[in-house]
Design a protein around this motif. Structure first.
Motif, short mmCIF file in Angstrom:
data_model
loop_
_atom_site.label_atom_id
_atom_site.label_comp_id
_atom_site.label_asym_id
_atom_site.label_seq_id
_atom_site.Cartn_x
_atom_site.Cartn_y
_atom_site.Cartn_z
N THR A 1 28.68 29.90 -57.42
CA THR A 1 28.60 28.45 -57.59
C THR A 1 27.77 28.02 -58.80
O THR A 1 27.80 26.84 -59.16
CB THR A 1 27.98 27.79 -56.35
OG1 THR A 1 26.60 28.16 -56.25
CG2 THR A 1 28.71 28.21 -55.08
N HIS B 1 39.74 31.04 -48.57
CA HIS B 1 39.47 30.82 -49.99
C HIS B 1 37.99 30.54 -50.26
O HIS B 1 37.59 30.41 -51.41
CB HIS B 1 40.32 29.65 -50.50
CG HIS B 1 41.78 29.94 -50.51
ND1 HIS B 1 42.37 30.83 -51.39
CD2 HIS B 1 42.79 29.49 -49.73
CE1 HIS B 1 43.66 30.90 -51.16
NE2 HIS B 1 43.95 30.10 -50.16
N ARG B 2 37.20 30.47 -49.20
CA ARG B 2 35.75 30.28 -49.36
C ARG B 2 34.97 31.44 -48.73
O ARG B 2 33.77 31.33 -48.49
CB ARG B 2 35.32 28.96 -48.71
CG ARG B 2 35.89 27.73 -49.41
CD ARG B 2 35.43 26.43 -48.78
NE ARG B 2 36.12 26.13 -47.54
CZ ARG B 2 35.55 25.96 -46.35
NH1 ARG B 2 34.24 26.10 -46.22
NH2 ARG B 2 36.26 25.67 -45.27
N ILE C 1 30.26 28.18 -48.19
CA ILE C 1 30.76 29.50 -48.58
C ILE C 1 30.36 30.49 -47.49
O ILE C 1 29.20 30.52 -47.07
CB ILE C 1 30.19 29.94 -49.93
CG1 ILE C 1 30.86 29.18 -51.07
CG2 ILE C 1 30.38 31.44 -50.15
CD1 ILE C 1 30.34 29.55 -52.44
N LEU D 1 33.26 28.45 -57.89
CA LEU D 1 33.14 27.57 -56.73
C LEU D 1 32.04 26.54 -56.92
O LEU D 1 31.28 26.25 -55.99
CB LEU D 1 32.88 28.41 -55.47
CG LEU D 1 34.01 29.38 -55.11
CD1 LEU D 1 33.56 30.32 -54.01
CD2 LEU D 1 35.24 28.62 -54.67
N LEU E 1 30.00 23.68 -54.20
CA LEU E 1 29.74 24.08 -52.82
C LEU E 1 28.24 24.32 -52.65
O LEU E 1 27.59 24.91 -53.52
CB LEU E 1 30.55 25.31 -52.44
CG LEU E 1 32.07 25.16 -52.62
CD1 LEU E 1 32.80 26.34 -52.00
CD2 LEU E 1 32.58 23.86 -52.02
#
Length: 378
Positions: free
Chosen positions: A256, A230-231, A192, A130, A133
């Motif tokens: 991340t 999805h986060r 997130i 990710l 983010l």
């Protein structure tokens, strides 16, 4: 002297003696004497060997069938009705797309991960799924889910509650925290959502508080914000409120490869000073980039809960990292499955902070220090 007669007589005596010890001789073959007991042992060994071979064949056959079925399920959607190399390519692309969806990959530098190119390490934060983010939203867990019936998650009977939590409306506050976290993350596509909390209830088994909260959000369709799914992730090892924050910061870095530029924490309003004051100062996280979102506690027990909170906060004020006396004992009490403190390797930048056990505020360099942020470092 008849030597042949004497030898025959001696052999008969020996055979007679052996027979009395081991039983009757049934037959002779190729000049060797075979005893029934020997035969039974050999037959048993042959049978056992055959059984082992059959089991091995069965296991390998089952594994092969499962592998074929799995490969067919991955490639089937993209390859049905399309022949040749194009069909295989489309099937492979479909499989890769499904992997991306499952892992929540958003095309942010993870091509090496999907292509299989790696450096052989067991955990490589450079492959964090990710990247990009920057906003962390933490929902601090308080209990473990007992039932997964979506129509009952607001009932106390659906949760493993401590005696002091057995007040009307307690479970509804958990759901409110989950809702607040989802809505906060929905406001910012670069956020997130982390549900934080470990295996704190021995009656609940190895189910974590974080997994329970994620399950509730799933059962309630993410309160109309499906994109947050999805986060949304879990932090499965925190045992107290300080670890809710510390471990969530590391979990964010795992996801991340960076630490959050800003952070929001959701809990009860009467715990505001503990989270936004005592814990934030212990972590030295910048106040300007920290938000606390508090909710109301059931009125029937608010006074008692507030008094208990005051005592806990005072303990953290004298022991900011919660590793002495009663606070340390509480860590062990809330770890019935002996998971221990994790994240000892994945976040090397904050290992000195994680190992710090002094009563003074940690003075070393931290990734979220102001001068690090200004330089663009971690």
């Amino acid at each position: 002297m008849d030597l042949t007669a004497d030898s025959t007589s001696c052999l008969k005596r020996n055979l007679s003696f052996n027979d009395t010890l081991a039983g009757p001789v049934r037959h002779q073959r190729n000049g060797f004497t075979y005893h029934p007991a020997h035969q039974r042992r050999k037959q048993k060994m042959r049978t056992q060997r055959l059984v082992r071979q059959l089991k091995s064949v069965a296991v390998l056959g089952t594994a092969l069938v499962c592998l074929v079925l799995f490969a067919s399920s991955l490639l089937g959607e993209g390859g049905v009705g399309v022949s040749g190399r194009d069909g295989a390519s489309e099937g492979a692309n479909t499989a890769k797309a499904r992997i991306q969806e499952t892992l929540g990959l958003f095309g942010n530098g993870t091509s090496a991960f999907l292509s299989g190119e790696d450096d052989g390490t067991r955990f490589d934060r450079a492959q964090s799924p990710l990247k990009g983010l920057t906003h962390l939203v933490v929902v601090a867990g308080h209990s473990v889910l007992r039932y997964t019936d979506a129509s009952r998650v607001e009932e106390n009977e659906s949760w493993y509650l401590e005696p002091y939590m057995e007040v009307p409306g307690q479970a509804a506050t958990f759901v409110e925290h989950i809702r607040s976290g989802v809505e906060e993350a929905a406001r910012d596509p670069r956020a997130i959502l982390l549900f934080s909390g470990g295996t704190t209830k021995v009656k609940a088994g190895p189910m974590t508080e974080a997994q329970s909260y994620w399950t509730v959000a799933e059962k309630l369709d993410w309160f109309g914000h499906a994109d947050v799914r999805h986060r949304a992730f879990t932090e499965n090892f925190a045992r107290d409120s300080f670890e809710n924050l510390l471990f969530s910061l590391c979990r964010f870095a795992e996801l991340t490869s960076e630490y959050p530029e800003r952070m929001a924490v959701i809990s009860y309003d009467f715990k505001r000073e503990r989270f936004a004051g005592v814990h934030r100062r212990a972590l030295r996280y910048p106040e300007a980039r920290f938000r606390f979102l508090g909710s109301e506690y059931p009125a029937q027990n608010l006074e008692r809960a507030s008094e208990g909170e005051r005592k806990v906060r005072e303990k953290f004020e004298s022991d900011p990292y919660g590793v002495h006396g009663e606070l340390k004992q509480k860590l062990y009490a809330r770890d019935p499955f002996v998971q221990g403190a994790r994240y000892t390797n994945s976040c090397p930048e904050i290992q000195p902070l994680m190992r710090h056990s002094g009563r003074q505020i940690f003075a070393g360099t931290l990734p979220w220090d102001k001068h690090h942020v200004e330089r663009g470092g971690r």
